[in-house]
Design an enzyme around this catalytic site. Structure first.
Site, short mmCIF file in Angstrom:
data_model
loop_
_atom_site.label_atom_id
_atom_site.label_comp_id
_atom_site.label_asym_id
_atom_site.label_seq_id
_atom_site.Cartn_x
_atom_site.Cartn_y
_atom_site.Cartn_z
N ASP A 176 31.87 8.31 21.28
CA ASP A 176 30.51 7.88 21.65
C ASP A 176 29.88 8.89 22.61
O ASP A 176 28.71 9.26 22.46
CB ASP A 176 30.52 6.46 22.26
CG ASP A 176 31.68 6.22 23.21
OD1 ASP A 176 32.60 7.06 23.27
OD2 ASP A 176 31.66 5.19 23.90
N TYR A 221 38.83 5.96 5.69
CA TYR A 221 38.31 6.04 4.32
C TYR A 221 39.39 5.83 3.27
O TYR A 221 39.11 5.52 2.13
CB TYR A 221 37.61 7.39 4.08
CG TYR A 221 36.33 7.59 4.90
CD1 TYR A 221 35.82 6.57 5.70
CD2 TYR A 221 35.66 8.79 4.89
CE1 TYR A 221 34.69 6.75 6.45
CE2 TYR A 221 34.50 8.97 5.64
CZ TYR A 221 34.03 7.94 6.43
OH TYR A 221 32.89 8.12 7.18
N LYS A 224 38.90 7.95 20.11
CA LYS A 224 38.46 6.72 20.77
C LYS A 224 39.72 6.10 21.37
O LYS A 224 40.12 4.96 21.05
CB LYS A 224 37.78 5.81 19.71
CG LYS A 224 37.04 4.61 20.28
CD LYS A 224 35.77 4.96 21.03
CE LYS A 224 35.16 3.69 21.62
NZ LYS A 224 34.17 3.95 22.66
N ASP A 237 32.81 12.90 9.87
CA ASP A 237 31.74 12.69 8.89
C ASP A 237 30.42 12.50 9.65
O ASP A 237 29.39 13.13 9.34
CB ASP A 237 32.09 11.42 8.08
CG ASP A 237 31.18 11.25 6.88
OD1 ASP A 237 30.40 12.16 6.59
OD2 ASP A 237 31.27 10.18 6.23
N ASP A 297 27.33 15.64 10.54
CA ASP A 297 25.93 15.51 10.11
C ASP A 297 24.99 15.56 11.31
O ASP A 297 23.90 16.12 11.23
CB ASP A 297 25.71 14.21 9.33
CG ASP A 297 25.94 14.41 7.85
OD1 ASP A 297 26.62 15.39 7.49
OD2 ASP A 297 25.44 13.61 7.04
#
Ligand code: NAD
Length: 372
Positions: A232, A147, A200, A256, A260
């Site tokens: 994943d 980000y 990852k 993020d 959620d």
């Protein structure tokens, strides 16, 4: 060390903010009395309340109050019908929320997701998958990664079709990973002492460094069991077997998304608190505490909002800014007791649940305060 006076800046903001903040302040005052704490809460406008009062989403006086306080208890800001009427950079989420995050260097975001057994009906998973109860804490790095990494731009491809190339850059440094890892391990020590680090590493350079650094930091916390999971698989495991997780440590973008996803397991945004922490200065950590949800304009001003997310944010404040674990637990236990007794705001109410009684914001807040 707990200071003699707990200086708390309370910024309620817009929409349901003032309604749920009122209940959280009431609960903090009751806890203060019970644990003989001098709780000094000063309220100030932010968001549209700030624009209306002083012409700025984060008025100078509000920022000055925050600087003079130990921590911020925040409601939420932004109103979808008013936001588009002013330039983006003056809008509440950018001009108040993002500015405060930057001002106080809030790099660690903590999002506990706890589904009480009594609210199994509010969870989208089958009761078998909920096992003995979901109780997860997502620790998300908040200031690095994709980000914020540079270069970040969109440039013309220069082809005949007028195409573009969009570039985002994922960057993490060893110190950035170390400091968030320490937060996650220390928080795991306060819980069930299990930490799953998400990365990852099979594809990303960032993932390899992340895994190396977290593994090294773990040596300082031999009482915490560490495992690693690719993001994943983590996303899949959250819905298949969420009860395997205690603390999940994630970089910014993975956090993020996974926070959620984890939040959805709790059934309602109205149940979810969060903490954002800055760097420690001496034995003090500046913290910013807010509900995971927004200003909920659809139910604002109607005594319908669930105040639990705001009240549990106050519990996080006591724990993380002041180390007041017993006082924080008193709030959490009071919330659990009131839920067990069947009180439900509209967002967690089901007409088919035996013994459930639908209540408003005020009644829910008063019941929790009374249960302290
Ligand atoms: P929202 O979280 O405000 O609402 C989404 C849904 O969840 C709504 O149906 C709402 O009624 C419900 N909900 C949220 N909190 C609840 C509570 N405590 N009790 C019961 N129900 C609750 O998200 P949105 O509608 O996308 O955004 C509304 C405004 O809030 C926008 O202006 C947005 O920018 C702002 N916002 C602010 C923050 C923040 O200040 N941190 C975060 C998210 C959204």
């Amino acid at each position: 060390m707990t200071p003699t006076v707990l200086k708390i800046a309370a910024l309620a903001g817009d929409g349901i903010g003032p309604e749920v903040m009122r209940e959280a302040i009431q609960v903090l005052r009751v806890v203060g009395q019970k644990f003989q704490l001098t709780v000094q809460i000063t309220e100030a406008p932010v968001g549209w309340a700030g624009i209306d009062a002083a012409g700025q989403a984060l008025p100078d006086a509000t920022l000055a109050l925050c600087r003079a306080s130990d921590c911020i208890l925040f409601g939420s800001v932004g109103l979808p019908d008013r936001d588009p009427t002013i330039p983006k950079e003056q809008r509440p989420e950018r001009a108040a929320l993002l500015r405060l995050r930057k001002e106080f260097g809030l790099f660690a975001n903590l999002r506990p997701v706890k589904l009480p057994r009594e609210l199994a009906h509010a969870c989208p998973l089958t009761p078998e998958r909920q096992g003995t109860g979901i109780d997860i804490l997502v620790v998300r790095e908040l200031t690095g990664g994709m980000y914020f990494g540079q270069p970040k731009k969109t440039e013309p491809l220069g082809d005949a079709a007028g195409g573009f190339r969009a570039i985002d850059t994922m960057v993490y440094t060893t110190p950035e990973i170390e400091r968030i890892a320490h937060v996650a391990f220390r928080t795991a020590q306060l819980r069930r002492k299990k930490l799953t680090s998400i990365d990852k590493a099979n594809v990303l350079e960032n993932g390899v460094l992340w895994r190396e650094v977290v593994t090294r930091v773990a040596k300082a916390y031999p009482d915490v069991a560490l495992d690693h999971m690719f993001v994943d698989n983590g996303a899949m495991q959250l819905v298949l077997r969420p009860t395997q997780f205690d603390v999940l440590l994630c970089e910014n973008m993975f956090g993020d998304i996974l926070s959620d996803e984890a939040a959805a397991l709790a059934g309602s945004l109205g149940m979810l608190p969060s903490a954002s922490l800055g760097a420690a200065t001496g034995d003090r950590v500046f913290g910013f505490y807010e509900p995971a949800g927004g200003t909920a304009p659809d139910i604002a001003g109607k005594n319908l909002a669930n105040p639990i997310a705001q009240i549990l944010s106050a519990a996080l404040l006591l724990r993380h800014s002041f180390g007041l674990h017993d006082a924080a637990a008193a709030i959490e236990n009071a919330v659990a007791a009131v839920i067990a007794a069947g009180l439900r705001t509209g967002d967690i109410f089901s007409p088919t649940e035996p013994g459930a009684r639908r209540v408003g914001t005020r009644e829910m807040g008063a019941a929790i305060a009374a249960a302290i």
